[in-house]
Design a protein around this motif. Structure first.
Motif, short mmCIF file in Angstrom:
data_model
loop_
_atom_site.label_atom_id
_atom_site.label_comp_id
_atom_site.label_asym_id
_atom_site.label_seq_id
_atom_site.Cartn_x
_atom_site.Cartn_y
_atom_site.Cartn_z
N THR A 129 0.93 -0.91 -0.30
CA THR A 129 0.32 0.24 -0.18
C THR A 129 0.56 1.34 0.07
OG1 THR A 129 -0.14 -0.03 2.14
CG2 THR A 129 -2.13 -1.00 1.40
N HIS A 130 0.27 2.48 0.11
CA HIS A 130 0.98 4.01 -0.08
C HIS A 130 1.06 4.43 0.81
CE1 HIS A 130 2.62 7.17 -2.42
NE2 HIS A 130 2.09 7.67 -2.23
N GLY A 131 0.07 5.08 1.32
CA GLY A 131 0.07 5.61 2.08
C GLY A 131 0.89 7.03 2.89
N GLY A 132 0.31 7.83 3.25
CA GLY A 132 1.54 9.39 3.65
C GLY A 132 0.03 10.08 4.68
N PRO A 138 -5.48 12.85 4.44
CA PRO A 138 -6.05 12.33 5.36
C PRO A 138 -6.13 12.88 6.71
CG PRO A 138 -3.80 12.10 5.11
CD PRO A 138 -4.17 12.99 4.55
N ASP A 139 -6.86 13.05 8.21
CA ASP A 139 -7.08 13.91 8.87
C ASP A 139 -5.27 13.48 9.70
OD1 ASP A 139 -7.32 14.45 10.99
OD2 ASP A 139 -8.29 13.48 12.58
N LEU A 140 -4.97 14.75 9.75
CA LEU A 140 -3.45 14.96 10.41
C LEU A 140 -3.52 14.83 11.60
CD1 LEU A 140 -2.59 18.32 8.34
CD2 LEU A 140 -2.37 16.36 7.60
N LYS A 141 -4.46 15.03 12.84
CA LYS A 141 -4.40 14.49 13.65
C LYS A 141 -4.57 12.46 14.18
CE LYS A 141 -6.35 19.28 15.52
NZ LYS A 141 -7.77 19.60 15.88
N ASP A 142 -4.73 11.90 13.01
CA ASP A 142 -4.98 10.41 13.55
C ASP A 142 -4.15 9.88 12.46
OD1 ASP A 142 -5.65 8.27 13.40
OD2 ASP A 142 -7.81 8.50 12.54
N PRO A 143 -2.80 9.63 12.99
CA PRO A 143 -1.54 8.84 12.55
C PRO A 143 -1.72 7.47 11.83
CG PRO A 143 -0.62 9.87 14.44
CD PRO A 143 -1.91 10.27 14.35
N SER A 144 -2.58 6.73 12.63
CA SER A 144 -3.74 5.50 11.89
C SER A 144 -4.26 6.06 10.11
CB SER A 144 -4.52 5.02 12.54
OG SER A 144 -5.47 5.50 12.47
N GLN A 145 -4.27 6.48 9.52
CA GLN A 145 -4.65 7.46 8.44
C GLN A 145 -3.40 7.13 7.32
OE1 GLN A 145 -7.86 9.73 7.33
NE2 GLN A 145 -9.22 9.16 10.20
#
Length: 238
Positions: A129-132, A138-145
């Motif tokens: 997967t890519h991610g980032g 993504p929600d900058l306060k939710d690292p899981s995203q």
């Protein structure tokens, strides 16, 4: 056009057609030369030097074949998919009209090239997967995203890059052997000349782009140059 070697079949009988048809080996030679000496090197050159200059946020929009921000990735990916498909088709046709694997130097280089080309496609499909942090907002306060094999530079991604990048150059080596040995069997002077000229063209382009500093780090180009990103932090002192 030079005459083909005496052991190379000039016609083949096809049961499903019920007739004998002439074999035009020049088409096979042109196809394989175009794939391995033109299309593949250009796709490699583009992925190496076509990446955008790293910015604070990297490339935030979704990877898509229609997204021009990912043109360098799309040309590399789909260009090599097309190259592999064309080469596989050319190899199958050659095996059919030749009556199977001949065991010649050309056939051994050719089979090795096709096999490694197919493995490149398989490895690309397994890259993860890519991610980032900034990818697709993504929600900058939710690292899981943010999680992803590329962003986190997981062992899976490391294995992919170690194999895919290294094996790619070896595939081109075998391809040069296949094309060269093929032209020794079935000489086409124009292609022979191009085979000597093109490497110097690629060398000049490679050196010039290196001189311009266009070989940007892929991770930083995609995810940004900030030290908060996992792989940037890991290479803090590099």
């Amino acid at each position: 056009m030079n005459e083909s070697a005496s052991h190379i079949p000039t016609e083949v009988y096809l049961d499903f057609l019920g007739q004998t048809i002439p074999v035009h080996w020049n088409y096979h030679a042109i196809l394989m030369f175009t794939v391995w000496m033109v299309l593949v090197p250009i796709c490699v050159l583009i992925i190496r030097f076509g990446k955008p200059k790293p910015t604070e946020f990297g490339v935030t929009t979704k990877i898509s074949i229609t997204n021009v921000k990912w043109w360098w990735f799309n040309v590399h990916k789909y260009g090599l998919f097309l190259a592999t498909f064309m080469a596989l088709g050319g190899a199958v046709l050659a095996l059919v009209v030749s009556g199977g694997f001949s065991g010649s130097t050309h056939s051994m280089f050719g089979i090795a090239t096709i096999a490694m080309g197919c493995l490149q496609v398989v490895s690309a499909l397994l890259r993860g997967t890519h991610g980032g942090k900034y990818y697709k907002s993504p929600d900058l306060k939710d690292p899981s995203q943010w999680r992803g094999d590329h962003y986190d530079h997981t062992p899976r991604r490391r294995m992919f890059e170690a194999y895919h990048k290294t094996s790619g150059y070896f595939t081109i080596f075998f391809a040069a052997g296949a094309v060269g040995s093929g032209l020794m069997q079935y000489s086409m002077p124009v292609l022979v000349k191009l085979m000597f000229i093109l490497p110097f063209v690629y060398l000049a382009a490679w050196v010039y782009l290196e001189f311009l500093g266009r070989r940007y780090d892929g991770y930083r180009a995609v995810h940004g140059y900030g030290m908060e990103h996992p792989y940037n932090k890991e290479r803090e002192f590099l």
